[in-house]
Scaffold this motif. Structure first.
Motif, PDB file in Angstrom:
ATOM      1  N   VAL A 239     112.010  11.979  48.738  1.00 59.25           N
ATOM      2  CA  VAL A 239     110.775  11.468  49.243  1.00 59.25           C
ATOM      3  C   VAL A 239     109.811  12.982  49.311  1.00 59.25           C
ATOM      4  O   VAL A 239     110.457  14.002  49.728  1.00 59.25           O
ATOM      5  CB  VAL A 239     110.574  10.926  50.702  1.00 59.25           C
ATOM      6  CG1 VAL A 239     109.101  10.775  51.169  1.00 59.25           C
ATOM      7  CG2 VAL A 239     111.479   9.726  50.933  1.00 59.25           C
ATOM      8  N   GLN A 240     108.593  12.707  48.849  1.00 55.77           N
ATOM      9  CA  GLN A 240     107.687  14.091  48.578  1.00 55.77           C
ATOM     10  C   GLN A 240     106.831  14.091  49.735  1.00 55.77           C
ATOM     11  O   GLN A 240     105.931  12.902  49.842  1.00 55.77           O
ATOM     12  CB  GLN A 240     107.214  14.249  47.338  1.00 55.77           C
ATOM     13  CG  GLN A 240     106.452  15.639  46.983  1.00 55.77           C
ATOM     14  CD  GLN A 240     105.613  15.589  45.685  1.00 55.77           C
ATOM     15  OE1 GLN A 240     104.825  14.741  45.268  1.00 55.77           O
ATOM     16  NE2 GLN A 240     105.933  16.591  44.802  1.00 55.77           N
TER      17      GLN A 240
ATOM     18  N   LEU B  44     110.173   9.143  45.920  1.00 53.31           N
ATOM     19  CA  LEU B  44     110.272   9.144  44.504  1.00 53.31           C
ATOM     20  C   LEU B  44     111.380   8.505  43.704  1.00 53.31           C
ATOM     21  O   LEU B  44     111.187   7.810  42.584  1.00 53.31           O
ATOM     22  CB  LEU B  44     110.520  10.856  44.232  1.00 53.31           C
ATOM     23  CG  LEU B  44     109.231  11.804  44.584  1.00 53.31           C
ATOM     24  CD1 LEU B  44     109.518  13.166  44.406  1.00 53.31           C
ATOM     25  CD2 LEU B  44     108.063  11.556  44.012  1.00 53.31           C
TER      26      LEU B  44
ATOM     27  N   GLN C 228     105.367  10.051  49.301  1.00 52.80           N
ATOM     28  CA  GLN C 228     105.623   9.266  48.094  1.00 52.80           C
ATOM     29  C   GLN C 228     107.370   9.270  48.165  1.00 52.80           C
ATOM     30  O   GLN C 228     107.838  10.228  47.944  1.00 52.80           O
ATOM     31  CB  GLN C 228     105.004   9.581  46.868  1.00 52.80           C
ATOM     32  CG  GLN C 228     103.474   9.518  47.012  1.00 52.80           C
ATOM     33  CD  GLN C 228     103.029   9.994  45.718  1.00 52.80           C
ATOM     34  OE1 GLN C 228     103.563  10.635  44.798  1.00 52.80           O
ATOM     35  NE2 GLN C 228     101.865   9.312  45.467  1.00 52.80           N
TER      36      GLN C 228
ATOM     37  N   THR D 282     100.780  12.890  53.592  1.00 55.24           N
ATOM     38  CA  THR D 282     101.053  11.670  52.864  1.00 55.24           C
ATOM     39  C   THR D 282     102.390  11.829  52.537  1.00 55.24           C
ATOM     40  O   THR D 282     102.972  13.111  52.239  1.00 55.24           O
ATOM     41  CB  THR D 282     100.012  11.414  51.566  1.00 55.24           C
ATOM     42  OG1 THR D 282     100.183  12.582  50.653  1.00 55.24           O
ATOM     43  CG2 THR D 282      98.714  11.241  52.030  1.00 55.24           C
TER      44      THR D 282
ATOM     45  N   VAL E  36     104.321   5.424  54.520  1.00 52.42           N
ATOM     46  CA  VAL E  36     104.090   6.144  53.533  1.00 52.42           C
ATOM     47  C   VAL E  36     103.669   5.368  52.182  1.00 52.42           C
ATOM     48  O   VAL E  36     103.635   4.116  52.178  1.00 52.42           O
ATOM     49  CB  VAL E  36     105.202   7.031  52.998  1.00 52.42           C
ATOM     50  CG1 VAL E  36     105.518   7.827  54.398  1.00 52.42           C
ATOM     51  CG2 VAL E  36     106.485   6.276  52.843  1.00 52.42           C
ATOM     52  N   SER E  37     103.219   6.187  51.279  1.00 56.25           N
ATOM     53  CA  SER E  37     102.873   5.425  49.861  1.00 56.25           C
ATOM     54  C   SER E  37     103.859   5.318  49.054  1.00 56.25           C
ATOM     55  O   SER E  37     104.803   6.384  49.178  1.00 56.25           O
ATOM     56  CB  SER E  37     101.581   5.974  49.227  1.00 56.25           C
ATOM     57  OG  SER E  37     101.588   7.208  48.792  1.00 56.25           O
ATOM     58  N   VAL E  38     104.022   4.876  48.029  1.00 52.15           N
ATOM     59  CA  VAL E  38     105.150   4.808  47.025  1.00 52.15           C
ATOM     60  C   VAL E  38     104.251   5.168  45.739  1.00 52.15           C
ATOM     61  O   VAL E  38     102.927   4.710  45.397  1.00 52.15           O
ATOM     62  CB  VAL E  38     105.620   3.499  46.764  1.00 52.15           C
ATOM     63  CG1 VAL E  38     106.579   3.209  48.004  1.00 52.15           C
ATOM     64  CG2 VAL E  38     104.909   2.312  46.482  1.00 52.15           C
ATOM     65  N   PRO E  39     105.144   5.736  44.542  1.00 46.74           N
ATOM     66  CA  PRO E  39     104.388   6.069  43.479  1.00 46.74           C
ATOM     67  C   PRO E  39     103.892   4.720  42.481  1.00 46.74           C
ATOM     68  O   PRO E  39     104.613   3.755  42.710  1.00 46.74           O
ATOM     69  CB  PRO E  39     105.399   6.782  42.670  1.00 46.74           C
ATOM     70  CG  PRO E  39     106.736   6.551  43.277  1.00 46.74           C
ATOM     71  CD  PRO E  39     106.453   6.082  44.619  1.00 46.74           C
ATOM     72  N   ASP E  40     102.669   4.980  41.892  1.00 49.46           N
ATOM     73  CA  ASP E  40     102.526   3.817  41.068  1.00 49.46           C
ATOM     74  C   ASP E  40     103.649   3.807  39.925  1.00 49.46           C
ATOM     75  O   ASP E  40     104.326   4.533  39.588  1.00 49.46           O
ATOM     76  CB  ASP E  40     101.137   4.027  40.399  1.00 49.46           C
ATOM     77  CG  ASP E  40     100.046   3.894  41.435  1.00 49.46           C
ATOM     78  OD1 ASP E  40     100.217   3.401  42.257  1.00 49.46           O
ATOM     79  OD2 ASP E  40      99.057   4.870  41.267  1.00 49.46           O
TER      80      ASP E  40
END
Length: 529
Positions: free
Chosen positions: A382-383, A373, A371, A369, A445-449
């Motif tokens: 990106v992590q 940042l 995220q 995954t 990819v997802s992004v942080p909430d």
């Protein structure tokens, strides 16, 4: 009756052309050393006595053969009596002088004998005070062309002067001639005090008994080692290996040139001239050189026993399980290191083994995954996280799509130029040496909430529209969507809960929501439709 008896006895002792009674004597013949021609000398050294004139000796002083009766002097060598318990016999008088002495018989005509043999008795007591003085008792034969050895005696059974005499028998068939004479030689250590007894000499016809000569063999591949099971003294052994080759001796090693079935023949000639043969059939196979071949799929392994001429196989898979199939398939209950052993045999029954070490690992499934940042003037950070991957993974290798790489289960990457067109590849390698890769674009990819409690922006990434959810206490005053270049591309009035984004090009944007007491920024990804 008397005439017939006289003719029968006379025929036994007939001599073809005897020059004199002392040159050629008839066989069979028996000499017990009892008549008056065998004269005992004085009991002190220097008087050797006299022999039968047809016999001779090499010495009459120092160390020599001499007749005697009763017990010889001294307690540690010589006999106490003759073979029958009384009567004359010969012995070696052990004064100083030569280290050997010989006794020579007349010449005998042995042609009438079917199976001639020489028989005599010896008494060789080499006691504690003279111990080590005896070297050998050698029997030589002369058939008219000089002396040659037919037997060497180096041991005896006497442990005292009263010990029984040893009976000796030498078959003459292997070297027989019409006439033969014999020489008996005792060899001693220098000046050893040794008295060797000799009694009841005869040359006569004997029965040559039947016998068998079994043999055994071992070896593998093309080479076999043969040996006589119960070898006999003075027997000769000839080997015929069935391929045209032959050899002589108690043992023999032979290497065949090709595979096949061969009949081996052992021909034995006994010391009295009887011939016997023993046969055996052997099979020669190509040497076994087994090799383990395996194909691993998860915890299941397909094995193959490779090698020429294999007929049987026995497998041990290292976890307690076994198989006798040439090409088995085995499933291990768990991952680990296993030592597999294979024992094989061919049609000859020859066995050979080999081992191999297997590394069994769980199914390898790489996954990760990501995220985003931050995105700012320094670039897009990106992590990446691969902890969701499955298997006995030993290493994680990353390719970030911009000609840079990294290693580790979790890594952080800063792209100098923000964007979503990067293809990120994760390659995992497990403890079995297997490697597997997965590649994903940043658009997946997802992004942080957002860090504002109760604020939800979804879906993110989005294709057609986004939805905003917020409690009234956190209602925003207005919203703005910015391109990474800083240009505003959309304005969201207060109370907006849904917004159409189909007019935006795929890529990275920022949604900035302004509240009465703060502003919050949410990275927004517009994905390809």
């Amino acid at each position: 009756m008397l005439t017939a008896l006289f003719l029968s006895i006379s025929s036994l002792f007939y001599s073809a052309t005897p020059d004199s009674v002392c040159t050629v004597q008839s066989a069979p013949s028996f000499e017990p050393f009892e008549d008056s021609q065998w004269q005992i000398g004085a009991l002190i050294f220097g008087n050797p006595g006299q022999l039968d004139p047809c016999w001779s000796r090499s010495d009459t002083t120092g160390f020599y053969w001499t007749p005697f009766v009763g017990s010889t002097s001294g307690t540690w060598t010589g006999p106490n009596f003759g073979v029958g318990g009384s009567g004359k016999y010969l012995y070696t008088s052990p004064s100083s002088g030569p280290s050997s002495t010989s006794l020579i018989t007349p010449r005998y005509y042995v042609a009438p004998l079917d199976t001639p043999a020489v028989e005599f008795y010896t008494h060789i007591y080499d006691g504690p005070f003279g111990g080590g003085g005896f070297n050998s008792f050698v029997v030589d034969c002369d058939t008219g062309n000089g002396w040659f050895s037919i037997q060497t005696i180096s041991t005896s059974s006497q442990t005292s002067k009263n010990s029984p005499w040893d009976a000796r028998n030498i078959y003459l068939e292997p070297f027989r001639a019409d006439t033969m004479r014999f020489k008996f030689t005792v060899n001693r250590a220098s000046n050893a005090y040794l008295k060797v007894g000799f009694d009841e000499f005869s040359i006569r016809d004997t029965t040559c008994q039947s016998f068998s000569s079994p043999f055994s063999y071992n070896g593998s591949g093309f080479t076999r080692n043969f040996s006589v099971v119960s070898p006999q003294l003075n027997y000769t052994y000839f080997w015929y290996f069935g391929d045209g080759a032959s050899s002589q001796g108690l043992t023999s090693t032979h290497t065949y040139a090709s595979t096949g079935t061969y009949t081996v023949n052992l021909v034995t000639t006994s010391d009295c001239g009887r011939i016997d043969s023993s046969q055996g059939t052997i099979q020669i196979c190509s040497p076994i050189q087994p090799v383990i071949s395996s194909t691993i799929t998860g915890n299941t392994v397909s094995f193959t026993a490779q090698g020429s001429g294999l007929t049987n196989a026995s497998w041990s898979f290292g976890d307690g399980a076994t198989s006798t199939s040439l090409n088995p398939t085995h499933t291990y209950a768990s991952s680990g290191v296993y030592v597999v052993q294979l024992s094989t045999s061919n049609s000859c029954g020859e066995i050979s083994s080999t081992v191999d070490t297997l590394f069994i690992c769980d199914v390898l499934v790489p996954e990760f995954t990501a995220q985003i940042l931050t995105t700012n003037a320094q670039g897009m950070t990106v992590q990446f996280d691969a902890q969701v991957s499955l298997g006995n993974i030993q290493s994680y290798q990353w390719s970030f799509g911009d000609n840079t790489t990294g290693v580790g289960k979790t890594v952080t990457k800063t792209y100098i130029i923000p964007g979503l067109n990067y293809i990120v590849t994760l390659t995992t390698v497990d403890s079995c040496g297997q490697s597997l890769s997965i590649a994903k674009p940043l658009t997946q990819v997802s992004v942080p909430d957002t860090d504002m409690p109760g604020l939800f922006v979804y879906p993110n990434p989005a294709q057609d529209r986004i939805f905003l959810a917020s409690p009234l206490s956190h209602g925003f005053l207005f919203g703005q969507i910015f391109h990474p270049s800083g240009k505003q591309v959309a304005f969201l009035p207060r109370g907006t809960a849904e917004w159409d984004i189909r007019y935006l090009s795929p890529g990275m944007y920022y949604l900035v929501l302004t509240f009465s007491d703060q502003r919050t920024t949410v990275p927004l990804i517009v994905a390809q439709p």
